[in-house]
Design a protein around this motif. Sequence first.
Motif, mmCIF file in Angstrom:
data_model
loop_
_atom_site.group_PDB
_atom_site.id
_atom_site.type_symbol
_atom_site.label_atom_id
_atom_site.label_comp_id
_atom_site.label_asym_id
_atom_site.label_seq_id
_atom_site.Cartn_x
_atom_site.Cartn_y
_atom_site.Cartn_z
ATOM 1 N N LEU A 609 -0.836 6.334 -6.556
ATOM 2 C CA LEU A 609 -0.327 5.269 -6.045
ATOM 3 C C LEU A 609 0.732 6.097 -5.503
ATOM 4 C CD1 LEU A 609 0.418 2.462 -8.166
ATOM 5 C CD2 LEU A 609 -1.210 2.121 -6.343
ATOM 6 N N HIS A 610 1.159 5.147 -3.824
ATOM 7 C CA HIS A 610 2.288 6.608 -3.491
ATOM 8 C C HIS A 610 3.314 6.039 -2.515
ATOM 9 C CE1 HIS A 610 -1.022 9.499 -3.184
ATOM 10 N NE2 HIS A 610 -1.381 9.348 -2.997
ATOM 11 N N GLY A 611 4.969 5.861 -3.022
ATOM 12 C CA GLY A 611 5.796 5.249 -2.318
ATOM 13 C C GLY A 611 6.612 6.940 -1.777
ATOM 14 N N VAL A 628 9.244 1.852 0.668
ATOM 15 C CA VAL A 628 7.629 1.026 0.456
ATOM 16 C C VAL A 628 6.813 1.343 -0.251
ATOM 17 C CG1 VAL A 628 5.721 1.144 2.349
ATOM 18 C CG2 VAL A 628 7.992 1.580 2.929
ATOM 19 N N GLN A 629 6.615 0.042 -1.616
ATOM 20 C CA GLN A 629 5.656 0.361 -1.979
ATOM 21 C C GLN A 629 3.612 0.405 -1.737
ATOM 22 O OE1 GLN A 629 6.905 -2.090 -5.543
ATOM 23 N NE2 GLN A 629 8.862 -0.602 -6.285
ATOM 24 N N ASN A 630 3.308 1.452 -2.570
ATOM 25 C CA ASN A 630 1.804 1.441 -2.712
ATOM 26 C C ASN A 630 1.020 1.824 -1.186
ATOM 27 O OD1 ASN A 630 -1.123 1.227 -2.556
ATOM 28 N ND2 ASN A 630 -1.193 -0.628 -3.506
ATOM 29 N N ASP A 633 -2.290 0.965 0.341
ATOM 30 C CA ASP A 633 -2.965 -0.616 -0.021
ATOM 31 C C ASP A 633 -3.500 -0.557 -1.133
ATOM 32 O OD1 ASP A 633 -1.893 -3.073 0.837
ATOM 33 O OD2 ASP A 633 -3.802 -2.868 2.338
ATOM 34 N N ALA A 634 -3.212 0.703 -2.132
ATOM 35 C CA ALA A 634 -4.218 0.507 -3.340
ATOM 36 C C ALA A 634 -4.169 -1.460 -3.758
ATOM 37 C CB ALA A 634 -4.402 1.234 -3.884
ATOM 38 N N ALA A 635 -6.060 -1.664 -4.100
ATOM 39 C CA ALA A 635 -5.931 -3.085 -4.700
ATOM 40 C C ALA A 635 -6.126 -2.359 -6.087
ATOM 41 C CB ALA A 635 -7.589 -4.021 -3.852
ATOM 42 N N VAL A 636 -5.369 -2.887 -6.912
ATOM 43 C CA VAL A 636 -5.066 -2.309 -8.060
ATOM 44 C C VAL A 636 -4.312 -4.138 -8.756
ATOM 45 C CG1 VAL A 636 -4.800 0.405 -7.992
ATOM 46 C CG2 VAL A 636 -2.424 -1.328 -7.922
ATOM 47 N N ALA A 637 -4.585 -3.334 -10.852
ATOM 48 C CA ALA A 637 -4.450 -4.651 -11.608
ATOM 49 C C ALA A 637 -4.134 -3.905 -12.270
ATOM 50 C CB ALA A 637 -5.271 -6.039 -11.070
ATOM 51 N N ASP A 638 -3.016 -4.498 -13.324
ATOM 52 C CA ASP A 638 -2.790 -3.680 -14.779
ATOM 53 C C ASP A 638 -3.678 -4.521 -15.521
ATOM 54 O OD1 ASP A 638 -0.545 -1.801 -14.309
ATOM 55 O OD2 ASP A 638 1.435 -2.742 -14.396
ATOM 56 N N VAL A 639 -3.884 -5.275 -15.485
ATOM 57 C CA VAL A 639 -4.151 -6.544 -16.141
ATOM 58 C C VAL A 639 -5.641 -7.202 -15.552
ATOM 59 C CG1 VAL A 639 -4.610 -8.258 -18.392
ATOM 60 C CG2 VAL A 639 -2.333 -6.432 -18.062
ATOM 61 N N ASP A 640 -6.390 -6.933 -16.655
ATOM 62 C CA ASP A 640 -7.353 -8.062 -15.909
ATOM 63 C C ASP A 640 -7.273 -9.274 -15.202
ATOM 64 O OD1 ASP A 640 -10.418 -7.949 -14.730
ATOM 65 O OD2 ASP A 640 -11.201 -8.896 -16.324
ATOM 66 N N LEU A 644 -2.222 -6.816 -8.045
ATOM 67 C CA LEU A 644 -0.798 -6.566 -7.761
ATOM 68 C C LEU A 644 -0.801 -6.975 -6.311
ATOM 69 C CD1 LEU A 644 0.033 -3.584 -10.833
ATOM 70 C CD2 LEU A 644 0.560 -6.173 -10.547
ATOM 71 N N PRO A 645 0.649 -6.846 -5.798
ATOM 72 C CA PRO A 645 0.482 -6.417 -4.651
ATOM 73 C C PRO A 645 0.270 -5.006 -3.956
ATOM 74 C CG PRO A 645 2.438 -7.391 -5.552
ATOM 75 C CD PRO A 645 2.046 -7.062 -6.204
ATOM 76 N N GLY A 646 -0.426 -5.316 -2.459
ATOM 77 C CA GLY A 646 -0.891 -4.092 -1.659
ATOM 78 C C GLY A 646 0.380 -3.431 -1.214
ATOM 79 N N ARG A 647 0.503 -3.497 -0.243
ATOM 80 C CA ARG A 647 1.560 -1.728 0.660
ATOM 81 C C ARG A 647 2.677 -3.480 0.246
ATOM 82 N NH1 ARG A 647 -0.099 -1.603 5.093
ATOM 83 N NH2 ARG A 647 -1.423 0.441 4.395
ATOM 84 N N THR A 648 4.194 -2.725 -0.367
ATOM 85 C CA THR A 648 5.311 -3.627 -0.138
ATOM 86 C C THR A 648 6.389 -3.314 0.360
ATOM 87 O OG1 THR A 648 4.171 -4.765 -2.496
ATOM 88 C CG2 THR A 648 6.740 -5.312 -1.520
ATOM 89 N N PHE A 649 6.943 -3.635 1.148
ATOM 90 C CA PHE A 649 8.507 -3.052 1.611
ATOM 91 C C PHE A 649 9.994 -3.795 1.496
ATOM 92 C CE2 PHE A 649 11.260 -3.248 5.231
ATOM 93 C CZ PHE A 649 11.826 -1.411 5.686
#
Length: 660
Positions: A609-611, A628-630, A633-640, A644-649
């Motif tokens: 993940l990059h910001g 800008v987080q992520n 726009d990686a599709a990730v989840a901490d818990v199944d 989590l949101p993708g690219r967020t500003f």
Amino acid sequence: MFGPRTALAVSICLLVCVSATATTKIPPDAAVLTDVVDTLDVIADRPDAYDAIRELSTFATVHEIGDARGGVVSIADVLEEGAGVDVKRYGGLGAYSTASIRASSPAQVEICLDGVPLRSPQWGVVNLSDLPLSSVERVEVYRSGAPVGLGVAGIGGVINLVTRPAGEDLLGCSVSTGSHGTFGADMGDFTYVDHHGTPENTDDDLVVERENNQFQQSGLFLRIAPPTFRGWRFELSDDLFVKESGIPGIENVHIKSAHFDVLRNMLRGSIDSPLLAGSALELRATGFHQHQRDRFYNPDDEVGLSRSDTDNKSTAAGVNLLGTLHWYRGRQVVRLFSELRRERYIPEDMNPNIGVGFTRKRRVTTLNAEDRVLLWGESLALVAGYHYQEAEDNYAGPVPFGAPPAPLDEPHWSVAHGPSIGLRWSPEPALVVKANRARYGRFPTMLELFGANGYVVGNAELRPEEGTTTDVGVVLRAERPGVVSSVLEAAVFLSERDDLITFLQNSQKSVKAFNLESARVAGLELSARCAWERGLELSVSYTREDARNTGPSPIYHGKRIPYVPQDKLFARTALAAGRVTFRYDYHFESDTYRDRANLPENMSPARHLHGVGARVELTEDLALDAHVQNVFDAAVADVDGYPLPGRTFYMTLKFTGGLN
């Protein structure tokens, strides 16, 4: 066993005896006891704790929350930057999130606000999204033992939020906006990939909107600190938090109307004495009261087996006393801490057939002692301590099958205690070597002991979880031309935890907690921070953990603990150019298993993940910050099941000015 009155009486008698005998005058070399060094021995109740920092043998990280810091919108963002800490989010901004230290469970981590534990009597876990950020000055993370003055040790470490001091001549306000309908503290819905419960089959995957994800929260923090009176210091603070949030459900279960409200109020007062007994003794008394109300609404029967609206209330109140003796002739600092804490939990189900349950009660008595001895001048310090806790609750079950939990005549007792020892050696001013070993415990929560209506069966036979942590490491400081500060820390650790509490299926519709598991976690922690005079800053933290189940089950023995990445890296760099500061951060986590059996099909892939961000000082008192987080726009989840949101500003306009 000790009773609470006995415990407090013993502590007071010890402090009186110390006061009567400690009349030694301060020698000229006493300053070695108060040198400021790399880590903390914080009197955490004091807002100006930087003036009271002393050397620790344990490993701690301090995150300062300054006005120039950008890209941070929650306490979870702050914590995940440090070595040894892992944050799990169950959704986007404002969603339920927890912290783990050295692969501990969230219930094993003590989280405090100005030294007062925030744990819920019922759940025993603190939701990071419910913690204040605007009123916090710094976050202290103790990975291998906390100062005696905090009164808690934590089998999985301690996180202490230190609020801003009273008397700051500042007036501040900010306005924020961002992606997904974010405005201030309101997070809207976002899109994600719904696998429809079949992650192996991509044919039925759809991009859908995460519904019911909104939340609104507000808080008010007040601190009163009148001028000292003959050396005595008084302080009173109150923290009020209110939050309304939707419950979006897991990935493939779309919930539209269920929501949750929480109201929490923490009142705290403290008195600090001047130096007594020939300038050798300090006393501090602290009292606190926490009230929390949790209301759950399920109007369309979307969650659980029935409507199950609830209105639960809990309180925690207590008083503690800390005495610090500076025995200069013996080159020692002795601390004694005692606390009496009472917890109450009243469950209420809106179903009239269930109604208000009986009041769950627990009384916890704590006694801590620590002796710090300076040897060989200033270079070597030996710290030895012992902590003792006992808890008495009003449930001694079990109850007849099918009946709700109820109080019985005989009280139920639990005891957790253990020693700690630490060594701190500084052969050179720029080099510190540390080693520690300590044993801690965690009492079962009221949910684990008492159960909950309909779906959790209580178990009064539960024993406290116990654990032993051993670590050793070094801290290096370097000063070179053009470098403002440079710190490198490296530590290796081993944590062994026994009698871990695990929920197992008890019937078709209920679960029950048992002391079944044990775990062994070995790891390496590296962190580095460097700032150059030309405005460049760099911070890096890396954690390597091998967390294994060591329980008796042949199916799970030796398997990796779910959701614990073996490798975690966080790096941040910032460059100031005039009124503009540019930032970049990178967050890496290796793959993790989602199940205890470590099945290959239940492995989550590694993430990168990059910001990026920038802060512009528009005027002396006005700044604009964008982040800008992520970015990719990686599709990730901490818990199944909780994407989590993708690219967020995010963009924030902040004003900070004087009151005069």
